[in-house]
Design a protein around this motif. Structure first.
Motif, PDB file in Angstrom:
ATOM      1  N   SER A   2      24.379  63.869  34.062  1.00  0.00           N
ATOM      2  CA  SER A   2      25.487  64.459  34.780  1.00  0.00           C
ATOM      3  C   SER A   2      25.455  64.020  36.241  1.00  0.00           C
ATOM      4  N   TYR A  39      25.642  57.162  28.386  1.00  0.00           N
ATOM      5  CA  TYR A  39      26.175  58.064  27.351  1.00  0.00           C
ATOM      6  C   TYR A  39      25.069  58.539  26.414  1.00  0.00           C
ATOM      7  N   VAL A  42      23.059  61.785  26.989  1.00  0.00           N
ATOM      8  CA  VAL A  42      23.533  63.091  26.499  1.00  0.00           C
ATOM      9  C   VAL A  42      22.943  63.323  25.110  1.00  0.00           C
ATOM     10  N   TYR A  46      25.603  60.132  19.582  1.00  0.00           N
ATOM     11  CA  TYR A  46      27.036  60.063  19.903  1.00  0.00           C
ATOM     12  C   TYR A  46      27.511  58.618  20.085  1.00  0.00           C
ATOM     13  N   LYS A  89      36.145  68.422  17.203  1.00  0.00           N
ATOM     14  CA  LYS A  89      36.561  69.400  18.197  1.00  0.00           C
ATOM     15  C   LYS A  89      37.319  70.585  17.597  1.00  0.00           C
ATOM     16  N   ILE A 120      30.280  64.975  23.679  1.00  0.00           N
ATOM     17  CA  ILE A 120      30.828  65.058  25.044  1.00  0.00           C
ATOM     18  C   ILE A 120      31.685  63.828  25.356  1.00  0.00           C
ATOM     19  N   GLY A 121      32.839  64.088  25.958  1.00  0.00           N
ATOM     20  CA  GLY A 121      33.705  62.997  26.400  1.00  0.00           C
ATOM     21  C   GLY A 121      34.666  62.496  25.341  1.00  0.00           C
ATOM     22  N   VAL A 161      32.885  60.269  30.642  1.00  0.00           N
ATOM     23  CA  VAL A 161      32.713  61.625  30.122  1.00  0.00           C
ATOM     24  C   VAL A 161      33.875  62.556  30.467  1.00  0.00           C
ATOM     25  N   ALA A 162      34.428  62.403  31.663  1.00  0.00           N
ATOM     26  CA  ALA A 162      35.504  63.329  32.033  1.00  0.00           C
ATOM     27  C   ALA A 162      36.582  62.670  32.896  1.00  0.00           C
ATOM     28  N   SER A 479      27.157  73.067  33.950  1.00  0.00           N
ATOM     29  CA  SER A 479      27.635  71.723  33.638  1.00  0.00           C
ATOM     30  C   SER A 479      29.101  71.587  34.030  1.00  0.00           C
ATOM     31  N   PHE A 483      33.381  68.411  30.663  1.00  0.00           N
ATOM     32  CA  PHE A 483      32.565  67.742  29.646  1.00  0.00           C
ATOM     33  C   PHE A 483      32.922  68.272  28.256  1.00  0.00           C
ATOM     34  N   TYR A 484      33.329  69.535  28.229  1.00  0.00           N
ATOM     35  CA  TYR A 484      33.523  70.194  26.931  1.00  0.00           C
ATOM     36  C   TYR A 484      34.980  70.287  26.522  1.00  0.00           C
TER      37      TYR A 484
END
Lengths: 485, 350
Positions: A2, A39, A42, A46, A89, A120-121, A161-162, A479, A483-484
């Motif tokens: 992060s 990545y 995390v 993933y 998701k 994440i992402g 990620v975001a 966090s 991210f979520y």
């Protein structure tokens, strides 16, 4: 990894030195390797998903260009990406909703929840790759032939990620260009990183603790006025969290010579709700505008065409759903959609009222201030839904806001925060400082540009801001919220 | 690029210089008030032996710091106990104290059960605030090599706990290279970049708002000056629960504590100083948790030791009513006078 952890600040300088030390032809594999490493920090598993998604889109976009049946490949790409997003998701959300419907109709049957890990992402890179496929399909851009370059477009670590959500047309050409180190860009990027860190670690990390405390209200110390202000605090929290993240992402990319899109354009200075959402998370708003809103067949010359209004509502509801698999998010989105629709529908009425009440006599800055205040209150109101764990919770929260409302003195209001009083004070003053600087930037005032200041002012300011960040960043890290999403 | 790197380095230097200066000179300001006793009592080592040389000293942890008030006991006694003071800390402190020319006749050793049994041979602050010197630290690592290592340098290295690929090697490194990690952490403290230091300084800054830290610190120093090293840990009566980290079933002394206890005894024997082990009474609720096996093993342990150190006196552990305690372990003002009177009756008979 992060952006607000020490790990990133060990990783990034190391990567930065390596990146500029190598010649151009080595930078692409280097960036790709670093992005996959970033990545995998995390959760390495993933990587499989992101590589799979990349390969499918690469294959589809290249086939699409030479095929007569372009739609087939568009659908393959769409279905693959949206299926992955839905499974990881939204699956449990659909199951919960179905189970609720079964129960409502007296059917004694329930589907067990899957509790899959959320990669994440995924929401970000799915939208980014979808935009690419759409653009190739529409012929706006050509399909990228170099698989490494395309993979880097999907997983470029500062924005992986975001966000900010980037378009292939903007990002891929920058990977092709032979970049030279630019001192000014590097300084600007570093300043953006510090600015982002201040927002995230000094303000946002504090506000989340305070908001949770108000939500729980363990000592019953908070009153209706606190509940009313919570909406504004939530807006400020998400703004500092997400714009802080975006600043660090844009800053990091800038140091590497790559320009990313601006994600926030002084949203709190907006005079109406439409402007607010145009300035908040602009890359997402543009994505929904280009790939969802424009799909609706409305009359472009008719402002109040029902199809246009429906498009607005759908876009906002979808944007809510994109933020999270819960009804609270959908309601949050829909409320904002309704605000925009009301704004459009009431335009004539508002003009008539304004002329009837001689609003033109009121100085424009007072009107602007009132509009800004009203806009933020409306957004804050909807934010209660955004942050609430359950729909029933938000409803109860609004009831408490009403039933426990009383005017209290400023000192009693501050005292209610108890041991969080000091954190509230730090968060408030820092946010005020941030917004003052934003206001100065918005008005293009020279004072907002630290780099134009004399050396004797500039350097102490650099040292003070980094020192302030080190000493006042909140010890308990939360966090990054996006991210979520 | 060169210009950017130079300027970035200069910025880091501009931040680091005041920081490291503050770390090495401002301990009084940033250390938590628990550690005032450490500051105060380590400074005592440097006091001139002709002016400060009490016949009896008490070395121990916060239980003893709160419970033994020399002004109620004897002019010959001085309380040199400190919060969180372990047997390892006690050894190095005593060594330096004796090397400075002080000549006590009796040393009372008083540590709570957690410091006999516990695996934290010294706390991060012992290193962080520079109370343990490099020489002592290296000596400690050599002495304890091969023993079940206890000191967990996870404070700094936990940063890498979840960081791929370090997450895979982290458990192995922590298990097999604790000594190296401990050294690295020691130097991180020395360089002023250990996370614990940052956290303490940040906490103290935030605490200034809650209460006047410096005023409180001054009061503690004044108290220690007038009460010959004693100060209260807590004034309030709070809930008395059994200490969750004490083993009430067995004596279970940790091997490192065992080693350093014997080192202390050897050091005192060499200097012909009588050693007395004194336990601050437990509160009655805690006391009820001790099993007979605990006392049996404890007696047997000290009996074995007494063969090598015949002058060693070990007092029996006892209990007091809950009203005498400020929290689960530390006595309050009443407990302090009661225990000091008992202490006086036991060791200072007229």
């Amino acid at each position: 990894m992060s952006f607000d952890t020490l790990n990133y600040y060990l990783f990034f300088p190391f990567f930065f030195l390596l990146y500029w030390a190598f010649p151009h032809k080595w930078r692409l594999p280097l960036m790709l390797g670093a992005s996959y490493y970033f990545y995998s920090c995390v959760k390495p598993i993933y990587l499989v998903l992101i590589i799979f998604s990349t390969l499918v889109d690469y294959f589809c976009s290249n086939r699409m260009e030479h095929s007569l049946n372009k739609k087939k490949y568009l659908w393959v790409s769409l279905l693959t990406n949206l299926s992955l997003l839905s499974i990881f998701k939204y699956l449990d959300f659909f199951i919960r909703t179905l189970n609720y419907l079964f129960l409502s109709f007296g059917i004694n049957f329930s589907i067990p929840q899957q509790n899959l890990d959320f990669p994440i992402g995924i929401s970000f890179y799915t939208l980014q790759t979808l935009s690419y496929t759409f653009d190739v399909y529409r012929g706006t851009i050509k399909a990228e032939k170099n698989i490494f370059r395309f993979s880097l477009f999907v997983c470029f670590f500062p924005q992986l990620v975001a966000g900010p959500l980037e378009r292939a047309g903007k990002l891929i050409p920058q990977f092709k260009k032979e970049l030279k180190f630019n001192y000014d860009k590097a300084v600007d990027g570093s300043l953006l990183i510090i600015w982002g860190l201040l927002k995230k670690t000094v303000v946002s990390d504090r506000l989340i603790i305070i908001i949770n405390d108000i939500f729980e209200n363990p000592n019953n110390s908070y009153s209706g006025i606190h509940f009313l202000l919570t909406g504004l605090m939530i807006s400020a929290k998400f703004y500092c969290d997400f714009s802080g993240y975006s600043d660090i992402a844009i800053g990091s990319a800038k140091i590497l010579g790559i320009n990313l899109s601006k994600n926030f354009d002084f949203p709190f200075l907006s005079t109406n709700i439409t402007k607010f959402w145009r300035r908040w998370h602009t890359t997402l708003s543009r994505w929904f505008h280009d790939y969802v809103y424009l799909l609706f067949p409305f009359d472009k010359h008719n402002r109040i065409d029902p199809k246009r209004l429906l498009a607005i509502l759908v876009v906002f509801a979808l944007s809510g759903l994109w933020h999270g698999p819960a009804w609270t998010f959908i309601i949050w989105g829909s409320i904002n959609g309704l605000y925009c629709i009301l704004l459009i529908l009431s335009q004539d009425l508002r003009y008539k009222l304004a002329s009837l009440l001689h609003f033109h006599r009121i100085p424009s800055f007072i009107k602007a201030t009132l509009s800004v205040l009203l806009t933020n209150l409306l957004v804050g109101f909807s934010m209660i839904f955004f942050m609430s764990p359950k729909l029933s919770f938000s409803i109860q929260f609004f009831k408490n806001m009403w039933s426990e409302f009383a005017f209290i003195s400023l000192s009693s209001m501050v005292d209610a925060f108890g041991f969080l009083k000091f954190d509230m004070t730090i968060a408030f003053w820092t946010l005020l400082f941030i917004e003052t600087v934003n206001l100065a930037k918005y008005n293009n005032l020279k004072i907002a540009n630290i780099r134009e200041m004399p050396l004797l002012v500039r350097w102490p300011l650099y040292i003070t801001s980094v020192g302030f960040f080190i000493l006042f960043s909140f010890k308990t890290k939360s966090s990054f919220s996006y991210f979520y999403y | 690029m060169k210009k950017f790197l130079l300027k970035s380095t200069f910025l880091i230097f501009c931040l680091y210089l005041p920081w490291i200066t503050f770390i090495h000179t401002g301990r009084y300001y940033y250390a938590p008030d628990d550690y005032l006793a450490w500051n105060y009592k380590h400074d005592i080592i440097d006091r001139d032996s002709s002016k400060f040389n009490p016949k009896d000293i008490i070395i121990g942890d916060s239980l003893a710091l709160a419970a033994v008030n020399p002004t109620l006991i004897s002019t010959d006694l001085y309380n040199l106990a400190m919060s969180g003071f372990t047997l390892v800390d006690s050894y190095y402190f005593l060594k330096k104290y004796l090397e400075s020319g002080k000549t006590p006749k009796r040393v009372f050793l008083s540590h709570g059960m957690t410091h006999w049994q516990g695996s934290d041979a010294f706390s991060g602050q012992t290193i962080g605030y520079g109370f343990l010197k490099t020489k002592d630290f290296n000596h400690f690592l050599e002495s304890t090599s091969g023993l079940d290592f206890f000191y967990s340098p996870e404070e700094s290295f936990s940063l890498f706990k979840k960081w791929f690929p370090f997450n895979y090697i982290y458990p192995y490194v922590v298990k097999n290279h604790k000594s190296t990690l401990a050294k690295v952490e020691y130097y991180l403290f020395k360089l002023g970049v250990a996370p614990l230091l940052f956290n303490h300084i940040k906490t103290i800054i935030l605490d200034f708002y809650e209460y006047d830290q410096l005023k409180r610190k001054k009061e503690i120093i004044v108290r220690m000056e007038s009460m010959k090293g004693q100060h209260f840990f807590d004034f309030n009566n709070t809930v008395n629960l059994p200490n969750p980290i004490t083993n009430y079933d067995n004596w279970a002394i940790h091997p490192v504590n065992d080693l350093y206890f014997k080192k202390i005894l050897a050091l005192l024997k060499e200097n012909k100083i009588q050693t007395i082990i004194e336990f601050v009474p437990n509160n009655y609720v805690t006391w009820k948790n001790f099993k007979p096996t605990f006392f049996k093993e404890m007696d047997s342990y000290f009996l074995d030791i007494s063969y090598s150190y015949p002058n060693l006196i070990v007092s029996k552990s006892t209990s007091m009513p809950i009203e005498n305690y400020g929290d689960m372990d530390h006595v309050n003002e009443i407990g302090q006078s009661v225990f000091s009177e008992l202490f006086k009756a036991k060791y200072y008979k007229p």
